[in-house]
Scaffold this motif. Sequence first.
Motif, mmCIF file in Angstrom:
data_model
loop_
_atom_site.group_PDB
_atom_site.id
_atom_site.type_symbol
_atom_site.label_atom_id
_atom_site.label_comp_id
_atom_site.label_asym_id
_atom_site.label_seq_id
_atom_site.Cartn_x
_atom_site.Cartn_y
_atom_site.Cartn_z
ATOM 1 N N ASN A 4 0.838 -1.197 0.000
ATOM 2 C CA ASN A 4 0.000 0.000 0.000
ATOM 3 C C ASN A 4 0.867 1.238 0.000
ATOM 4 O O ASN A 4 1.852 1.313 0.719
ATOM 5 C CB ASN A 4 -0.892 0.045 1.245
ATOM 6 C CG ASN A 4 -2.001 -0.975 1.197
ATOM 7 O OD1 ASN A 4 -2.381 -1.443 0.125
ATOM 8 N ND2 ASN A 4 -2.523 -1.312 2.347
ATOM 9 N N GLN A 5 0.497 2.203 -0.819
ATOM 10 C CA GLN A 5 1.126 3.514 -0.785
ATOM 11 C C GLN A 5 0.098 4.456 -0.181
ATOM 12 O O GLN A 5 -0.947 4.683 -0.762
ATOM 13 C CB GLN A 5 1.529 3.974 -2.183
ATOM 14 C CG GLN A 5 2.027 5.403 -2.244
ATOM 15 C CD GLN A 5 3.203 5.654 -1.335
ATOM 16 O OE1 GLN A 5 4.131 4.868 -1.280
ATOM 17 N NE2 GLN A 5 3.160 6.739 -0.592
ATOM 18 N N ILE A 39 -1.162 10.991 -12.183
ATOM 19 C CA ILE A 39 -0.741 9.622 -11.862
ATOM 20 C C ILE A 39 -0.177 8.971 -13.120
ATOM 21 O O ILE A 39 -0.826 8.977 -14.166
ATOM 22 C CB ILE A 39 -1.919 8.781 -11.324
ATOM 23 C CG1 ILE A 39 -2.477 9.408 -10.047
ATOM 24 C CG2 ILE A 39 -1.491 7.336 -11.073
ATOM 25 C CD1 ILE A 39 -3.760 8.745 -9.550
ATOM 26 N N LEU A 46 -2.140 1.152 -11.700
ATOM 27 C CA LEU A 46 -1.793 2.005 -10.570
ATOM 28 C C LEU A 46 -2.965 2.909 -10.195
ATOM 29 O O LEU A 46 -3.379 2.970 -9.041
ATOM 30 C CB LEU A 46 -0.562 2.844 -10.888
ATOM 31 C CG LEU A 46 -0.144 3.861 -9.831
ATOM 32 C CD1 LEU A 46 0.189 3.180 -8.510
ATOM 33 C CD2 LEU A 46 1.043 4.663 -10.320
ATOM 34 N N THR A 49 -6.192 0.977 -8.775
ATOM 35 C CA THR A 49 -6.129 0.191 -7.541
ATOM 36 C C THR A 49 -6.178 1.091 -6.313
ATOM 37 O O THR A 49 -5.668 0.758 -5.265
ATOM 38 C CB THR A 49 -4.868 -0.690 -7.484
ATOM 39 O OG1 THR A 49 -3.721 0.137 -7.587
ATOM 40 C CG2 THR A 49 -4.882 -1.742 -8.555
ATOM 41 N N MET A 50 -6.811 2.218 -6.446
ATOM 42 C CA MET A 50 -6.983 3.159 -5.351
ATOM 43 C C MET A 50 -8.136 2.703 -4.467
ATOM 44 O O MET A 50 -9.119 2.167 -4.934
ATOM 45 C CB MET A 50 -7.295 4.543 -5.928
ATOM 46 C CG MET A 50 -7.532 5.639 -4.926
ATOM 47 S SD MET A 50 -9.172 5.746 -4.180
ATOM 48 C CE MET A 50 -10.220 6.157 -5.528
ATOM 49 N N PHE A 75 -2.931 3.495 -2.678
ATOM 50 C CA PHE A 75 -2.670 2.939 -3.997
ATOM 51 C C PHE A 75 -2.063 1.562 -3.762
ATOM 52 O O PHE A 75 -1.003 1.452 -3.173
ATOM 53 C CB PHE A 75 -1.728 3.850 -4.791
ATOM 54 C CG PHE A 75 -2.367 5.145 -5.147
ATOM 55 C CD1 PHE A 75 -2.253 6.242 -4.318
ATOM 56 C CD2 PHE A 75 -3.113 5.262 -6.302
ATOM 57 C CE1 PHE A 75 -2.867 7.438 -4.634
ATOM 58 C CE2 PHE A 75 -3.726 6.446 -6.639
ATOM 59 C CZ PHE A 75 -3.609 7.531 -5.803
ATOM 60 N N LYS A 76 -2.757 0.528 -4.191
ATOM 61 C CA LYS A 76 -2.395 -0.841 -3.826
ATOM 62 C C LYS A 76 -1.472 -1.549 -4.814
ATOM 63 O O LYS A 76 -1.053 -2.658 -4.552
ATOM 64 C CB LYS A 76 -3.656 -1.680 -3.652
ATOM 65 C CG LYS A 76 -4.525 -1.191 -2.533
ATOM 66 C CD LYS A 76 -5.714 -2.114 -2.395
ATOM 67 C CE LYS A 76 -6.719 -1.564 -1.448
ATOM 68 N NZ LYS A 76 -7.866 -2.458 -1.311
ATOM 69 N N ALA A 77 -1.183 -0.944 -5.940
ATOM 70 C CA ALA A 77 -0.289 -1.591 -6.892
ATOM 71 C C ALA A 77 1.054 -1.841 -6.208
ATOM 72 O O ALA A 77 1.530 -1.007 -5.439
ATOM 73 C CB ALA A 77 -0.095 -0.720 -8.122
ATOM 74 N N ALA A 80 3.521 1.021 -6.397
ATOM 75 C CA ALA A 80 3.001 2.370 -6.152
ATOM 76 C C ALA A 80 4.030 3.264 -5.463
ATOM 77 O O ALA A 80 4.224 4.419 -5.845
ATOM 78 C CB ALA A 80 1.721 2.302 -5.334
ATOM 79 N N SER A 81 4.687 2.747 -4.454
ATOM 80 C CA SER A 81 5.659 3.545 -3.718
ATOM 81 C C SER A 81 6.827 3.957 -4.612
ATOM 82 O O SER A 81 7.264 5.105 -4.580
ATOM 83 C CB SER A 81 6.168 2.764 -2.506
ATOM 84 O OG SER A 81 7.019 3.561 -1.740
ATOM 85 N N TYR A 84 5.550 6.647 -6.911
ATOM 86 C CA TYR A 84 5.249 7.897 -6.217
ATOM 87 C C TYR A 84 6.525 8.676 -5.897
ATOM 88 O O TYR A 84 6.572 9.888 -6.045
ATOM 89 C CB TYR A 84 4.456 7.630 -4.935
ATOM 90 C CG TYR A 84 3.975 8.911 -4.291
ATOM 91 C CD1 TYR A 84 2.880 9.583 -4.814
ATOM 92 C CD2 TYR A 84 4.632 9.466 -3.207
ATOM 93 C CE1 TYR A 84 2.437 10.773 -4.266
ATOM 94 C CE2 TYR A 84 4.197 10.663 -2.640
ATOM 95 C CZ TYR A 84 3.099 11.307 -3.174
ATOM 96 O OH TYR A 84 2.667 12.491 -2.629
#
Length: 129
Positions: A4-5, A39, A46, A49-50, A75-77, A80-81, A84
Amino acid sequence: MAVNQDVSFYMEKALKKATSPDVKRYFLIEWYRKMFPYIPFVTGTLASTMDIEIQHSPETAMETGLENIDQNIHFKAPYASNMYYGDGFNFTKDQHPLAQARWAQVAAELHGQELVDNLKKYIRRESLK
């Protein structure tokens, strides 16, 4: 396993009366709509998956005088981190010409006042019901 991000946004002190989950959810959905063009987007994984997660934490006071919005956009991809915090990445601009790292921060900086104004209007509309 997806990572998770978390992205949090802080509201003006004047909006501290906005404590209902519906109002917070409205705000976060509006904020997501504002951040969507920033995004990175190739397949849409990406961005799609919010999720908005409610966190039941009693502490909201911040030393900055702002209120924590105790719901967050996740953001669950799995990447994501990395995306980001991917300053210096060469993001594909085909689908999202404004794509960039730290999209939530950019959206907050560019559209923050508009988001707060929209939230105030929403609160007024809800209080008239």
